[in-house]
Design a protein around this motif. Structure first.
Motif, PDB file in Angstrom:
ATOM      1  N   SER A  96       0.825  -1.205   0.000  1.00  0.00           N
ATOM      2  CA  SER A  96       0.000   0.000   0.000  1.00  0.00           C
ATOM      3  C   SER A  96       0.864   1.262   0.000  1.00  0.00           C
ATOM      4  O   SER A  96       0.569   2.230  -0.712  1.00  0.00           O
ATOM      5  CB  SER A  96      -0.924  -0.016   1.222  1.00  0.00           C
ATOM      6  OG  SER A  96      -1.785   1.083   1.216  1.00  0.00           O
ATOM      7  N   ALA A  97       1.939   1.236   0.755  1.00  0.00           N
ATOM      8  CA  ALA A  97       2.799   2.420   0.892  1.00  0.00           C
ATOM      9  C   ALA A  97       3.494   2.797  -0.412  1.00  0.00           C
ATOM     10  O   ALA A  97       3.578   3.983  -0.747  1.00  0.00           O
ATOM     11  CB  ALA A  97       3.845   2.194   1.984  1.00  0.00           C
ATOM     12  N   VAL A  98       3.979   1.808  -1.168  1.00  0.00           N
ATOM     13  CA  VAL A  98       4.722   2.140  -2.392  1.00  0.00           C
ATOM     14  C   VAL A  98       3.795   2.541  -3.530  1.00  0.00           C
ATOM     15  O   VAL A  98       4.233   3.182  -4.485  1.00  0.00           O
ATOM     16  CB  VAL A  98       5.679   1.007  -2.839  1.00  0.00           C
ATOM     17  CG1 VAL A  98       6.735   0.749  -1.783  1.00  0.00           C
ATOM     18  CG2 VAL A  98       4.932  -0.263  -3.197  1.00  0.00           C
ATOM     19  N   ASN A  99       2.530   2.147  -3.442  1.00  0.00           N
ATOM     20  CA  ASN A  99       1.509   2.571  -4.407  1.00  0.00           C
ATOM     21  C   ASN A  99       1.930   2.317  -5.854  1.00  0.00           C
ATOM     22  O   ASN A  99       1.834   3.189  -6.711  1.00  0.00           O
ATOM     23  CB  ASN A  99       1.152   4.052  -4.189  1.00  0.00           C
ATOM     24  CG  ASN A  99      -0.126   4.429  -4.893  1.00  0.00           C
ATOM     25  OD1 ASN A  99      -1.023   3.609  -5.062  1.00  0.00           O
ATOM     26  ND2 ASN A  99      -0.211   5.678  -5.326  1.00  0.00           N
ATOM     27  N   LEU A 100       2.408   1.109  -6.115  1.00  0.00           N
ATOM     28  CA  LEU A 100       2.762   0.680  -7.465  1.00  0.00           C
ATOM     29  C   LEU A 100       1.769  -0.370  -7.937  1.00  0.00           C
ATOM     30  O   LEU A 100       1.219  -1.111  -7.113  1.00  0.00           O
ATOM     31  CB  LEU A 100       4.169   0.052  -7.474  1.00  0.00           C
ATOM     32  CG  LEU A 100       5.341   0.976  -7.222  1.00  0.00           C
ATOM     33  CD1 LEU A 100       6.613   0.168  -7.011  1.00  0.00           C
ATOM     34  CD2 LEU A 100       5.511   1.935  -8.391  1.00  0.00           C
ATOM     35  N   PRO A 101       1.547  -0.476  -9.241  1.00  0.00           N
ATOM     36  CA  PRO A 101       0.716  -1.583  -9.718  1.00  0.00           C
ATOM     37  C   PRO A 101       1.323  -2.902  -9.233  1.00  0.00           C
ATOM     38  O   PRO A 101       2.522  -3.150  -9.422  1.00  0.00           O
ATOM     39  CB  PRO A 101       0.796  -1.468 -11.239  1.00  0.00           C
ATOM     40  CG  PRO A 101       1.148  -0.037 -11.497  1.00  0.00           C
ATOM     41  CD  PRO A 101       2.017   0.364 -10.345  1.00  0.00           C
ATOM     42  N   THR A 102       0.504  -3.699  -8.560  1.00  0.00           N
ATOM     43  CA  THR A 102       0.984  -4.941  -7.964  1.00  0.00           C
ATOM     44  C   THR A 102       0.012  -6.064  -8.289  1.00  0.00           C
ATOM     45  O   THR A 102      -1.189  -5.925  -8.080  1.00  0.00           O
ATOM     46  CB  THR A 102       1.127  -4.793  -6.434  1.00  0.00           C
ATOM     47  OG1 THR A 102       2.041  -3.729  -6.152  1.00  0.00           O
ATOM     48  CG2 THR A 102       1.642  -6.071  -5.791  1.00  0.00           C
ATOM     49  N   ILE A 103       0.568  -7.152  -8.799  1.00  0.00           N
ATOM     50  CA  ILE A 103      -0.244  -8.331  -9.106  1.00  0.00           C
ATOM     51  C   ILE A 103       0.170  -9.457  -8.175  1.00  0.00           C
ATOM     52  O   ILE A 103       1.336  -9.833  -8.106  1.00  0.00           O
ATOM     53  CB  ILE A 103      -0.091  -8.754 -10.583  1.00  0.00           C
ATOM     54  CG1 ILE A 103      -0.569  -7.619 -11.498  1.00  0.00           C
ATOM     55  CG2 ILE A 103      -0.873 -10.047 -10.847  1.00  0.00           C
ATOM     56  CD1 ILE A 103      -0.387  -7.896 -12.975  1.00  0.00           C
ATOM     57  N   CYS A 132      -3.692  -4.940  -3.809  1.00  0.00           N
ATOM     58  CA  CYS A 132      -3.093  -5.308  -5.097  1.00  0.00           C
ATOM     59  C   CYS A 132      -4.015  -4.870  -6.231  1.00  0.00           C
ATOM     60  O   CYS A 132      -5.218  -4.771  -6.075  1.00  0.00           O
ATOM     61  CB  CYS A 132      -2.862  -6.812  -5.172  1.00  0.00           C
ATOM     62  SG  CYS A 132      -1.527  -7.397  -4.107  1.00  0.00           S
ATOM     63  N   THR A 133      -3.421  -4.628  -7.386  1.00  0.00           N
ATOM     64  CA  THR A 133      -4.184  -4.268  -8.571  1.00  0.00           C
ATOM     65  C   THR A 133      -5.057  -5.427  -9.018  1.00  0.00           C
ATOM     66  O   THR A 133      -6.208  -5.234  -9.405  1.00  0.00           O
ATOM     67  CB  THR A 133      -3.223  -3.849  -9.702  1.00  0.00           C
ATOM     68  OG1 THR A 133      -2.331  -2.854  -9.195  1.00  0.00           O
ATOM     69  CG2 THR A 133      -3.970  -3.313 -10.901  1.00  0.00           C
ATOM     70  N   SER A 134      -4.501  -6.632  -8.970  1.00  0.00           N
ATOM     71  CA  SER A 134      -5.254  -7.826  -9.342  1.00  0.00           C
ATOM     72  C   SER A 134      -4.572  -9.056  -8.770  1.00  0.00           C
ATOM     73  O   SER A 134      -3.480  -8.972  -8.216  1.00  0.00           O
ATOM     74  CB  SER A 134      -5.390  -7.940 -10.865  1.00  0.00           C
ATOM     75  OG  SER A 134      -4.124  -8.145 -11.442  1.00  0.00           O
ATOM     76  N   SER A 135      -5.237 -10.195  -8.942  1.00  0.00           N
ATOM     77  CA  SER A 135      -4.709 -11.475  -8.462  1.00  0.00           C
ATOM     78  C   SER A 135      -4.853 -12.526  -9.547  1.00  0.00           C
ATOM     79  O   SER A 135      -5.841 -12.525 -10.291  1.00  0.00           O
ATOM     80  CB  SER A 135      -5.473 -11.941  -7.224  1.00  0.00           C
ATOM     81  OG  SER A 135      -5.373 -11.016  -6.172  1.00  0.00           O
ATOM     82  N   VAL A 136      -3.882 -13.416  -9.617  1.00  0.00           N
ATOM     83  CA  VAL A 136      -3.918 -14.567 -10.518  1.00  0.00           C
ATOM     84  C   VAL A 136      -3.746 -15.795  -9.638  1.00  0.00           C
ATOM     85  O   VAL A 136      -2.710 -15.940  -8.985  1.00  0.00           O
ATOM     86  CB  VAL A 136      -2.795 -14.499 -11.579  1.00  0.00           C
ATOM     87  CG1 VAL A 136      -2.829 -15.733 -12.469  1.00  0.00           C
ATOM     88  CG2 VAL A 136      -2.883 -13.224 -12.401  1.00  0.00           C
ATOM     89  N   VAL A 137      -4.752 -16.660  -9.622  1.00  0.00           N
ATOM     90  CA  VAL A 137      -4.684 -17.845  -8.760  1.00  0.00           C
ATOM     91  C   VAL A 137      -5.093 -19.091  -9.525  1.00  0.00           C
ATOM     92  O   VAL A 137      -5.973 -19.050 -10.381  1.00  0.00           O
ATOM     93  CB  VAL A 137      -5.580 -17.708  -7.499  1.00  0.00           C
ATOM     94  CG1 VAL A 137      -5.174 -16.521  -6.654  1.00  0.00           C
ATOM     95  CG2 VAL A 137      -7.043 -17.606  -7.855  1.00  0.00           C
ATOM     96  N   GLY A 138      -4.413 -20.193  -9.203  1.00  0.00           N
ATOM     97  CA  GLY A 138      -4.842 -21.497  -9.668  1.00  0.00           C
ATOM     98  C   GLY A 138      -4.415 -21.917 -11.055  1.00  0.00           C
ATOM     99  O   GLY A 138      -4.859 -22.955 -11.537  1.00  0.00           O
ATOM    100  N   PHE A 139      -3.547 -21.170 -11.711  1.00  0.00           N
ATOM    101  CA  PHE A 139      -3.104 -21.539 -13.056  1.00  0.00           C
ATOM    102  C   PHE A 139      -1.755 -22.253 -13.048  1.00  0.00           C
ATOM    103  O   PHE A 139      -1.138 -22.414 -14.095  1.00  0.00           O
ATOM    104  CB  PHE A 139      -3.002 -20.292 -13.944  1.00  0.00           C
ATOM    105  CG  PHE A 139      -4.331 -19.781 -14.407  1.00  0.00           C
ATOM    106  CD1 PHE A 139      -4.942 -20.282 -15.547  1.00  0.00           C
ATOM    107  CD2 PHE A 139      -4.987 -18.793 -13.691  1.00  0.00           C
ATOM    108  CE1 PHE A 139      -6.174 -19.807 -15.972  1.00  0.00           C
ATOM    109  CE2 PHE A 139      -6.217 -18.312 -14.103  1.00  0.00           C
ATOM    110  CZ  PHE A 139      -6.816 -18.821 -15.246  1.00  0.00           C
ATOM    111  N   GLY A 140      -1.276 -22.634 -11.882  1.00  0.00           N
ATOM    112  CA  GLY A 140       0.039 -23.249 -11.802  1.00  0.00           C
ATOM    113  C   GLY A 140       1.101 -22.230 -12.171  1.00  0.00           C
ATOM    114  O   GLY A 140       0.872 -21.016 -12.107  1.00  0.00           O
ATOM    115  N   PRO A 141       2.273 -22.686 -12.595  1.00  0.00           N
ATOM    116  CA  PRO A 141       3.341 -21.760 -12.975  1.00  0.00           C
ATOM    117  C   PRO A 141       2.954 -20.805 -14.103  1.00  0.00           C
ATOM    118  O   PRO A 141       3.500 -19.708 -14.208  1.00  0.00           O
ATOM    119  CB  PRO A 141       4.475 -22.691 -13.416  1.00  0.00           C
ATOM    120  CG  PRO A 141       4.225 -23.953 -12.673  1.00  0.00           C
ATOM    121  CD  PRO A 141       2.725 -24.086 -12.604  1.00  0.00           C
TER     122      PRO A 141
END
Length: 162
Positions: free
Chosen positions: A89-96, A119-128
């Motif tokens: 939150s402090a650095v306020n950069l796009p974060t995935i 975070c800007t978004s999350s990616v879960v469950g797709f493996g590597p």
């Protein structure tokens, strides 16, 4: 454009630990694929892994003024670390946020992410492959930011001309 990829605890053990959940790929292999994508898309990518919460917080803070975006797999700290959440939150950069497994189909304590709300978004469950999706997503976010900045410059230039 510089992206910092931050990997949390036990991710250095990928390819060894719980292959039925995380698969056989090693972290170095995932990073090699990300590096290849980055080079094909004029992106600079830096990798960092630590098992220590404070080192992860320090790395996030170092991104301020040095990086354009962060891709993070905070691993177990996802579910417990207010410190990592506050640093993002402090650095306020796009974060995935990335998770190899689908945290929503796992144990109850893994279903809540402390960092997802900042975070800007999350990616879960797709493996590597989730890391590749995060790189594509970050490229899109950066292109949208650049387009918005260009539009703002044009609008300012138009107002100055009046």
């Amino acid at each position: 454009m510089k992206i910092v990829v931050i990997q949390g605890p036990n991710l250095n053990m990928l390819g060894i630990r719980e292959q039925q959940i995380y698969g056989p790929m090693k972290l170095e292999q995932i990073h090699a694929q990300m590096k290849e994508f980055a080079s094909q898309n004029s992106m600079e990518v830096e990798f960092f892994q630590s098992n220590l919460e404070g080192e992860i917080v320090d790395k996030i803070q170092e991104c301020y003024g040095d990086a354009d975006g962060i891709i993070i797999n905070a691993a177990a700290y996802t579910h417990t670390s207010i410190a990592i959440r506050d640093a993002i939150s402090a650095v306020n950069l796009p974060t995935i946020e990335v998770h190899i497994s689908n945290i929503h189909r796992r144990e109850e304590f893994r279903k809540d992410s402390m960092i997802a709300p900042v975070c800007t978004s999350s990616v879960v469950g797709f493996g590597p492959f989730g890391y590749h999706l995060a790189m594509v997503g970050m490229l899109q976010i950066m292109n949208e930011i650049k387009a918005a900045q260009e539009m703002q410059k044009q609008q300012q230039a138009g107002q100055s001309a009046k």
